[in-house]
Every structure is written in structure tokens, then in C-alpha cells.
Write a protein that holds these residues in place. Structure first.
Motif, PDB file in Angstrom:
ATOM      1  N   THR A 225       0.850  -1.193   0.000  1.00  0.00           N
ATOM      2  CA  THR A 225       0.000   0.000   0.000  1.00  0.00           C
ATOM      3  C   THR A 225       0.881   1.238   0.000  1.00  0.00           C
ATOM      4  N   ALA A 226       0.518   2.223  -0.804  1.00  0.00           N
ATOM      5  CA  ALA A 226       1.299   3.457  -0.871  1.00  0.00           C
ATOM      6  C   ALA A 226       1.391   4.101   0.506  1.00  0.00           C
ATOM      7  N   PRO A 227       2.531   4.708   0.846  1.00  0.00           N
ATOM      8  CA  PRO A 227       2.663   5.388   2.140  1.00  0.00           C
ATOM      9  C   PRO A 227       1.723   6.602   2.207  1.00  0.00           C
ATOM     10  N   PRO A 228       1.403   7.063   3.427  1.00  0.00           N
ATOM     11  CA  PRO A 228       0.488   8.205   3.576  1.00  0.00           C
ATOM     12  C   PRO A 228       0.871   9.423   2.739  1.00  0.00           C
ATOM     13  N   SER A 229       2.157   9.656   2.578  1.00  0.00           N
ATOM     14  CA  SER A 229       2.610  10.833   1.819  1.00  0.00           C
ATOM     15  C   SER A 229       2.230  10.757   0.349  1.00  0.00           C
ATOM     16  N   GLU A 230       1.900   9.552  -0.143  1.00  0.00           N
ATOM     17  CA  GLU A 230       1.545   9.376  -1.555  1.00  0.00           C
ATOM     18  C   GLU A 230       0.052   9.085  -1.733  1.00  0.00           C
ATOM     19  N   GLN A 231      -0.722   9.268  -0.670  1.00  0.00           N
ATOM     20  CA  GLN A 231      -2.161   9.056  -0.746  1.00  0.00           C
ATOM     21  C   GLN A 231      -2.883  10.390  -0.930  1.00  0.00           C
ATOM     22  N   THR A 232      -4.052  10.350  -1.551  1.00  0.00           N
ATOM     23  CA  THR A 232      -4.856  11.553  -1.741  1.00  0.00           C
ATOM     24  C   THR A 232      -6.200  11.386  -1.044  1.00  0.00           C
ATOM     25  N   ASP A 259     -17.270   9.466  16.213  1.00  0.00           N
ATOM     26  CA  ASP A 259     -18.314   8.542  16.703  1.00  0.00           C
ATOM     27  C   ASP A 259     -18.352   7.218  15.937  1.00  0.00           C
ATOM     28  N   GLY A 260     -17.421   7.050  14.979  1.00  0.00           N
ATOM     29  CA  GLY A 260     -17.309   5.778  14.269  1.00  0.00           C
ATOM     30  C   GLY A 260     -18.172   5.647  13.027  1.00  0.00           C
ATOM     31  N   THR A 261     -18.914   6.711  12.685  1.00  0.00           N
ATOM     32  CA  THR A 261     -19.805   6.624  11.524  1.00  0.00           C
ATOM     33  C   THR A 261     -19.026   6.414  10.226  1.00  0.00           C
ATOM     34  N   LEU A 262     -17.930   7.155  10.039  1.00  0.00           N
ATOM     35  CA  LEU A 262     -17.152   7.012   8.803  1.00  0.00           C
ATOM     36  C   LEU A 262     -16.549   5.618   8.687  1.00  0.00           C
ATOM     37  N   THR A 263     -16.072   5.102   9.808  1.00  0.00           N
ATOM     38  CA  THR A 263     -15.527   3.747   9.786  1.00  0.00           C
ATOM     39  C   THR A 263     -16.607   2.730   9.439  1.00  0.00           C
ATOM     40  N   LYS A 264     -17.783   2.887  10.036  1.00  0.00           N
ATOM     41  CA  LYS A 264     -18.890   1.965   9.775  1.00  0.00           C
ATOM     42  C   LYS A 264     -19.292   1.992   8.302  1.00  0.00           C
ATOM     43  N   LEU A 265     -19.422   3.193   7.724  1.00  0.00           N
ATOM     44  CA  LEU A 265     -19.795   3.313   6.318  1.00  0.00           C
ATOM     45  C   LEU A 265     -18.691   2.768   5.416  1.00  0.00           C
ATOM     46  N   SER A 266     -17.436   3.015   5.777  1.00  0.00           N
ATOM     47  CA  SER A 266     -16.315   2.483   4.995  1.00  0.00           C
ATOM     48  C   SER A 266     -16.374   0.970   4.920  1.00  0.00           C
ATOM     49  N   GLU A 267     -16.573   0.354   6.059  1.00  0.00           N
ATOM     50  CA  GLU A 267     -16.606  -1.102   6.093  1.00  0.00           C
ATOM     51  C   GLU A 267     -17.827  -1.660   5.372  1.00  0.00           C
ATOM     52  N   GLU A 268     -18.929  -0.907   5.389  1.00  0.00           N
ATOM     53  CA  GLU A 268     -20.129  -1.345   4.677  1.00  0.00           C
ATOM     54  C   GLU A 268     -19.886  -1.397   3.175  1.00  0.00           C
ATOM     55  N   PHE A 269     -19.207  -0.390   2.646  1.00  0.00           N
ATOM     56  CA  PHE A 269     -19.050  -0.304   1.194  1.00  0.00           C
ATOM     57  C   PHE A 269     -17.729  -0.880   0.672  1.00  0.00           C
ATOM     58  N   PHE A 270     -16.708  -0.978   1.537  1.00  0.00           N
ATOM     59  CA  PHE A 270     -15.400  -1.436   1.069  1.00  0.00           C
ATOM     60  C   PHE A 270     -14.852  -2.647   1.832  1.00  0.00           C
ATOM     61  N   GLY A 271     -15.454  -2.960   2.966  1.00  0.00           N
ATOM     62  CA  GLY A 271     -14.916  -4.041   3.770  1.00  0.00           C
ATOM     63  C   GLY A 271     -13.658  -3.651   4.511  1.00  0.00           C
ATOM     64  N   ALA A 272     -13.323  -2.359   4.528  1.00  0.00           N
ATOM     65  CA  ALA A 272     -12.145  -1.850   5.223  1.00  0.00           C
ATOM     66  C   ALA A 272     -12.379  -0.381   5.518  1.00  0.00           C
ATOM     67  N   ASP A 273     -11.599   0.178   6.442  1.00  0.00           N
ATOM     68  CA  ASP A 273     -11.746   1.591   6.789  1.00  0.00           C
ATOM     69  C   ASP A 273     -10.908   2.440   5.855  1.00  0.00           C
ATOM     70  N   VAL A 274     -11.568   3.137   4.945  1.00  0.00           N
ATOM     71  CA  VAL A 274     -10.863   4.002   3.994  1.00  0.00           C
ATOM     72  C   VAL A 274     -10.932   5.471   4.413  1.00  0.00           C
ATOM     73  N   SER A 275     -11.497   5.734   5.579  1.00  0.00           N
ATOM     74  CA  SER A 275     -11.683   7.119   6.019  1.00  0.00           C
ATOM     75  C   SER A 275     -10.439   7.682   6.693  1.00  0.00           C
ATOM     76  N   GLN A 276      -9.436   6.852   6.936  1.00  0.00           N
ATOM     77  CA  GLN A 276      -8.218   7.295   7.596  1.00  0.00           C
ATOM     78  C   GLN A 276      -6.995   6.920   6.772  1.00  0.00           C
ATOM     79  N   GLN A 277      -5.990   7.796   6.839  1.00  0.00           N
ATOM     80  CA  GLN A 277      -4.726   7.474   6.186  1.00  0.00           C
ATOM     81  C   GLN A 277      -4.014   6.375   6.969  1.00  0.00           C
ATOM     82  N   LYS A 278      -3.470   5.423   6.232  1.00  0.00           N
ATOM     83  CA  LYS A 278      -2.745   4.326   6.874  1.00  0.00           C
ATOM     84  C   LYS A 278      -1.448   4.057   6.164  1.00  0.00           C
TER      85      LYS A 278
END
Length: 278
Positions: A225-232, A259-278
Motif C-alpha cells: 500500500t502506498a505510504p500516507p505521503s503518496e495518498q490523496t 463517533d465511528g460513523t465514517l468507519t462503519k460506512l467504509s466497512e459497509e461499502f469497502f470491507g475496510a476503513d478508507v476514512s483514515q490514512q494508513k
């Protein structure tokens, strides 16, 4: 993977000559104040619990599309609905083609855009503002689950990668010394990897996560996975001059992250949390 990014309105008031000079001056002052506040109409609607109008494609799953019942949904759509709920406003989506998004903002057909917009070019950054990002993406390498040759990006040297010749990911793979196996698109690239005619393929993280969610038994996984510096990061986009509105959007987005809403929606649509840089 499409990559996306976004403009506004000029209001003019015509007064009848029958109105007195004092009325004309008052009207001129009001017009000037409205312009100087930059998007005060939108701010007032938000403060008064009104309706915000949001442009989106409606044909770009899993971000914005219609489900089997015909309901408009998708990650960007549901995040926008959650933001509107935090702000205490209603949201009305206006579906339009991607090529018309900028024109829609220009003409104020809608107030903002929810359609995976990153604002990566200086020209767009000069014209538009973006809320706090609700999704992050970058390059990933997809390969068979049992292939353990991917401890670092440097390990791509000499491996075969299935890539479109016009793809930025192909250029990136070549930079790491990989051998390009030409394909027409991501679907064909994945087939070549599964048939062992290519070792891996590179594409956008969100596109690959969408594939893996739809095909959990593919025996493929993300190896690098690209490092955070190369993510948009993609967020809600609106025209410049709405600083107070952007601040309110950021506050709502931060609350949804907390409150975890973004994480919940991320996992619903992608199966992973895409709301945070990793």
C-alpha cells in the motif's frame, strides 16, 4: 479509477427606478455585504436548517449509484447524508455527468459536490475548497494470497505486472523495475494474475477493495500500500469563499470520524476503513 475534482455563482439585483435613492443605497449595501461574506446564502440555509444541494453522478459504484430498489446510495452519498444530519439540514442530490460537475458548481445548480474529488491540481485548488477528507486512496499491489515476494516496493523489480499502457500505475510499476504485461483494464489485469500470466497488478486502493469485497474468494490480496505521503484524500468540494461553511463541514466530518460513523460506512461499502490514512 477515476479521479475527480471542482466552482460558483454571481447574483445580481435589479431595482425599479420608482424606489427612492435611500432604498437604492440600502439595496446596494446588501448586495455588497452578500458578496463579501462569500456564500452567505448557503451559510444561512445551514444555520436555519434549510436544504443543501449536492451534485453527484449516481452511476459510479460504490461511491454513488442506485441500488436494486432504485434508491440513490453509495459511500459518498451516505457520508453526505450523515454530514447533513449532523448539520441539521436536509440534502437534495442532483445527479449529473462528471464532465458537467464544474459547470454545475459554476452555475450554482448545486452547492457542493460529493463524487470522490481530491483537488490535486493547482488550478482546481485555486478555485475550490474541500472539506476534511472522508476517504483516502493510493496505489496498491494486488497478488495471489500465497505469494510472499512482496515485503517492500523494491521487491517488484523483475516481476510481471498486468497494466494498461496509459495507466499511471503502469508508470509507477516500471519505476520499480517491473515488467509490463499490457491489458485493456483492471478486469483483464486481475484475470491475468489469477491465470499466472502476470505476478501482480497495481491499481487504486479503493477500486481494489471494491473488487475484493465483491469477490472475497478470489484468492488475491493487497500486498503493498502506498505510504500516507503518496495518498490523496477526497472530500466535499465547493467554490472558494465559503470558509464558514467549510468549517461547519469539517466540524461535522470530525464528529462522524469520532463517533465511528465514517468507519462503519467504509466497512459497509469497502470491507475496510478508507476514512483514515494508513
Amino acid at each position: 479509477m477515476k479521479r475527480r475534482t471542482f466552482l460558483a455563482l454571481a447574483a445580481s439585483t435589479v431595482l425599479l427606478a420608482a424606489c427612492g435613492q435611500s432604498n437604492t443605497n440600502e439595496a446596494d449595501t446588501t448586495t455588497t455585504d452578500t458578496a463579501s461574506t462569500g456564500g452567505s446564502d448557503l451559510l444561512q440555509r445551514i444555520n436555519n436548517g434549510g436544504t443543501i444541494n449536492v451534485g453527484t453522478e449516481g452511476t459510479y459504484p460504490p461511491f454513488t449509484y442506485h441500488d436494486e430498489s432504485g434508491k440513490l446510495t453509495g459511500y459518498d452519498v451516505e457520508v453526505t447524508r450523515a454530514v447533513a444530519d449532523k448539520l441539521g439540514v436536509d440534502v437534495e442530490f442532483k445527479e449529473t455527468q462528471w464532465d458537467a460537475m464544474l459547470a454545475g458548481l459554476d452555475s450554482k445548480r448545486f452547492d457542493m459536490v460529493a463524487n470522490q474529488v481530491s483537488l490535486t491540481t493547482p488550478e482546481r485548488q485555486a478555485k475550490y475548497d474541500k472539506s476534511m477528507a472522508y476517504s483516502w486512496s493510493g496505489a496498491v499491489a494486488l497478488a495471489p494470497t500465497d505469494d510472499n515476494r512482496y515485503s517492500s516496493w523494491d521487491n517488484l523489480k523483475g516481476l510481471r505486472t498486468a497494466q494498461s499502457l496509459s495507466s499511471n500505475y503502469g508508470e509507477l510499476a516500471e519505476k520499480y523495475g517491473a515488467e509490463i504485461v499490457p491489458v485493456d483494464g483492471m478486469a483483464q489485469a486481475i484475470q491475468l494474475v489469477k491465470q499466472n500470466r502476470a505476478d501482480f497488478t497495481m491499481n487504486d486502493n479503493l477500486a481494489v477493495l471494491d473488487y475484493l469485497k465483491k469477490f472475497p474468494d478470489s484468492d488475491l490480496e493487497i500486498k503493498l500500500t502506498a505510504p500516507p505521503s503518496e495518498q490523496t484524500g477526497s472530500g466535499l468540494v465547493l467554490i472558494k469563499g465559503n470558509d464558514e461553511v467549510v468549517a461547519k463541514l469539517d466540524e461535522a466530518m470530525a464528529a462522524l470520524a469520532a463517533d465511528g460513523t465514517l468507519t462503519k460506512l467504509s466497512e459497509e461499502f469497502f470491507g475496510a476503513d478508507v476514512s483514515q490514512q494508513k
